[in-house]
Structures are given as structure tokens and as C-alpha cells.
Design a protein around this motif. Structure first.
Motif, mmCIF file in Angstrom:
data_model
loop_
_atom_site.group_PDB
_atom_site.id
_atom_site.type_symbol
_atom_site.label_atom_id
_atom_site.label_comp_id
_atom_site.label_asym_id
_atom_site.label_seq_id
_atom_site.Cartn_x
_atom_site.Cartn_y
_atom_site.Cartn_z
ATOM 1 N N MET A 54 42.364 86.535 -19.079
ATOM 2 C CA MET A 54 42.003 85.183 -18.706
ATOM 3 C C MET A 54 40.817 84.722 -19.555
ATOM 4 O O MET A 54 39.797 85.411 -19.610
ATOM 5 N N PRO A 55 40.945 83.565 -20.210
ATOM 6 C CA PRO A 55 39.831 83.093 -21.054
ATOM 7 C C PRO A 55 38.634 82.688 -20.211
ATOM 8 O O PRO A 55 38.786 82.257 -19.061
ATOM 9 N N ARG A 56 37.460 82.859 -20.790
ATOM 10 C CA ARG A 56 36.233 82.462 -20.088
ATOM 11 C C ARG A 56 36.158 80.950 -19.975
ATOM 12 O O ARG A 56 36.610 80.230 -20.852
ATOM 13 N N LYS A 57 35.547 80.494 -18.899
ATOM 14 C CA LYS A 57 35.348 79.058 -18.719
ATOM 15 C C LYS A 57 34.320 78.561 -19.719
ATOM 16 O O LYS A 57 33.370 79.288 -20.047
ATOM 17 N N PRO A 58 34.453 77.306 -20.145
ATOM 18 C CA PRO A 58 33.389 76.725 -20.978
ATOM 19 C C PRO A 58 32.069 76.720 -20.212
ATOM 20 O O PRO A 58 32.057 76.658 -18.976
ATOM 21 N N VAL A 59 30.981 76.759 -20.943
ATOM 22 C CA VAL A 59 29.651 76.818 -20.325
ATOM 23 C C VAL A 59 29.440 75.655 -19.354
ATOM 24 O O VAL A 59 28.930 75.853 -18.248
ATOM 25 N N TYR A 60 29.838 74.459 -19.745
ATOM 26 C CA TYR A 60 29.571 73.318 -18.858
ATOM 27 C C TYR A 60 30.278 73.488 -17.513
ATOM 28 O O TYR A 60 29.735 73.110 -16.479
ATOM 29 N N GLU A 61 31.473 74.084 -17.507
ATOM 30 C CA GLU A 61 32.181 74.324 -16.243
ATOM 31 C C GLU A 61 31.492 75.409 -15.422
ATOM 32 O O GLU A 61 31.437 75.309 -14.194
ATOM 33 N N GLN A 62 30.938 76.422 -16.089
ATOM 34 C CA GLN A 62 30.192 77.465 -15.377
ATOM 35 C C GLN A 62 28.973 76.849 -14.683
ATOM 36 O O GLN A 62 28.679 77.172 -13.524
#
Length: 75
Positions: free
Chosen positions: A1-9
């Protein structure tokens, strides 16, 4: 599973903190620079996250004063 973009984190973390009561209405959030350091990121994803949270009613951004949890964040 790809990591979420920083802004979504950042969005997920702030929303979770407000929902859990860790952050309360009126609480001041860290600065953009502090968030950028915490997430090992540049300023742009942090600005995007704060803009989205402001648009959604979770926080209020006051130019020159900082970002604060909204008085009545969404349920």
C-alpha cells in the motif's frame, strides 16, 4: 500500500487529535515550520493541509497569528 501524501497525513492527524479531545477548540497549532520539521517535509504540503482544514471548518488560520482549532469543529 502506498504511503499517504504528507498533506493527508497532517489532515488525518489533526482531525484525529480534535476528535480525541487532545486538541480543543481555540488551541493553537504548531507553526508551519514546526509541522514541516515534524513530518520531514517542505512547507508546501503543510500549507495545503492547513488550507484544506480551514476550508472544511476544522481550524481557523489567522494571518500573522497562527492556526487555531475552530470554536465549533465538525462532528
Amino acid at each position: 500500500m502506498p504511503r499517504k501524501p504528507v498533506y493527508e497525513q497532517v489532515i488525518d492527524d489533526i482531525v484525529a487529535s480534535v476528535r480525541s479531545g487532545m486538541l480543543k477548540p481555540g488551541d493553537r497549532l504548531p507553526t508551519i515550520a514546526q509541522f514541516a520539521q515534524q513530518y520531514s517535509s517542505s512547507d508546501n504540503p503543510i500549507r495545503r493541509a492547513l488550507w484544506i482544514l480551514d476550508e472544511r471548518g476544522w481550524i481557523e488560520v489567522h494571518q500573522g497569528k497562527g492556526s487555531f482549532v475552530a470554536p465549533e469543529p465538525p462532528a
